[in-house]
Scaffold this motif. Structure first.
Motif, PDB file in Angstrom:
ATOM      1  N   SER A   1     -13.928  -3.566   5.717  1.00 45.56           N
ATOM      2  CA  SER A   1     -12.659  -3.677   5.949  1.00 45.56           C
ATOM      3  C   SER A   1     -12.174  -4.442   7.128  1.00 45.56           C
ATOM      4  O   SER A   1     -11.047  -4.853   7.304  1.00 45.56           O
ATOM      5  CB  SER A   1     -11.753  -2.509   5.548  1.00 45.56           C
TER       6      SER A   1
ATOM      7  N   GLY B   1      -8.016   2.544   0.805  1.00 43.26           N
ATOM      8  CA  GLY B   1      -8.326   2.185   2.185  1.00 43.26           C
ATOM      9  C   GLY B   1      -9.588   1.488   2.565  1.00 43.26           C
ATOM     10  O   GLY B   1      -9.762   1.461   3.824  1.00 43.26           O
ATOM     11  N   GLN B   2     -10.392   1.257   1.685  1.00 42.69           N
ATOM     12  CA  GLN B   2     -11.634   0.424   1.924  1.00 42.69           C
ATOM     13  C   GLN B   2     -11.650  -0.887   1.121  1.00 42.69           C
ATOM     14  O   GLN B   2     -11.195  -1.336   0.141  1.00 42.69           O
ATOM     15  CB  GLN B   2     -12.762   1.524   1.504  1.00 42.69           C
TER      16      GLN B   2
ATOM     17  N   ARG C   1       0.924  -1.283   0.016  1.00 45.83           N
ATOM     18  CA  ARG C   1      -0.143   0.059   0.121  1.00 45.83           C
ATOM     19  C   ARG C   1       0.942   1.254  -0.016  1.00 45.83           C
ATOM     20  O   ARG C   1       0.713   2.208  -0.774  1.00 45.83           O
ATOM     21  CB  ARG C   1      -0.898   0.149   1.310  1.00 45.83           C
TER      22      ARG C   1
END
Ligand code: C5P
Length: 218
Positions: free
Chosen positions: A82, A72-73, A21
């Motif tokens: 998540s 982020g989800q 990420r």
């Protein structure tokens, strides 16, 4: 245009998803967490009480899932799952989705479509071997078993789980063994993957290392 793909494969607890990420952020590329996809299928199956050993039922369920991965989800029909997909029950049961050829075929097609839209850093077990054999750059990220279970244990503790280090290590060994022994898409480094041992390095150091490797050809 053809977009570039960097694959990061490796065993559980090697810190792959955080590293992938952050690397994607730094490159300005998209990030694909493929483990999250197997987890979403598992969560949906557990909720729908689908028999996890019934490949046909699992395939039908997967076909109907609407999953999206905005930064982020993890969205399942617009619900952010998540956190739910990190539950111990989901982690434990995710091997059924991972062992199911029909589910793998659907998720692999989805993964390739995702990477057709933009430069992508993807993370999983089979990204360099099966999904993106022609990737721009391939890494197999690992660390000693002890270090991986220590990291995972600290992460679980930080989330409030009362779990012993020995339990984390035992679970991890079992998952590693299954990932390696799986009949389809077993976990292994691609022939042209670069092995990266992250033992003794922190997240930032690993991201730095990979960022510089991506910027230079092997
Ligand atoms: O990496 P993570 O722990 O989120 O993976 C969840 C499950 O999905 C694991 O059981 C793993 O073996 C499986 N998986 C897989 N292929 C991938 C990524 C994950 O079979 N590319």
């Amino acid at each position: 245009a053809t977009f570039r793909v960097v694959t990061i494969d490796g065993p559980a607890g090697a810190g792959k998803s955080t590293v992938a990420r952050l690397l994607a952020e730094r490159l300005g590329w998209r990030f694909l967490d493929t483990g999250a996809m197997y987890r979403v299928v598992t969560l949906a199956a557990l909720r729908a009480r689908v028999d996890l050993t019934d490949a046909e039922a699992l395939d039908r369920l997967t076909a109907d899932l609407r999953v999206s991965l905005p930064p982020g989800q993890v969205l399942l029909h617009d619900e952010d799952v998540s956190r739910a997909i990190r539950d111990a029950a989901v982690t434990e049961a995710s091997r059924f989705a991972a062992d199911c050829a029909a589910v793998r075929a659907r998720l692999v097609a989805w993964q390739r479509a995702f990477a057709e839209a933009a430069d992508t850093v993807t993370e999983g077990r089979d990204q360099g071997t099966i999904v993106f054999p022609d990737a721009f750059r391939k890494f197999f990220v690992t660390a000693t078993e002890e270090e991986r279970s220590r990291r995972r244990h600290a992460e679980l503790r930080a989330r409030g789980a009362a779990v012993e280090l020995e339990t984390v290590l035992a679970d991890q060994r079992q998952r590693d063994a299954r990932d390696v022994a799986r009949a389809i898409a077993p976990m292994k480094p691609a022939d042209d993957a670069e092995l990266v041992d992250t033992t003794g390095l922190n997240i930032e150091q690993v991201v730095d290392l990979l960022f510089h490797k991506v910027g230079t050809r092997p």
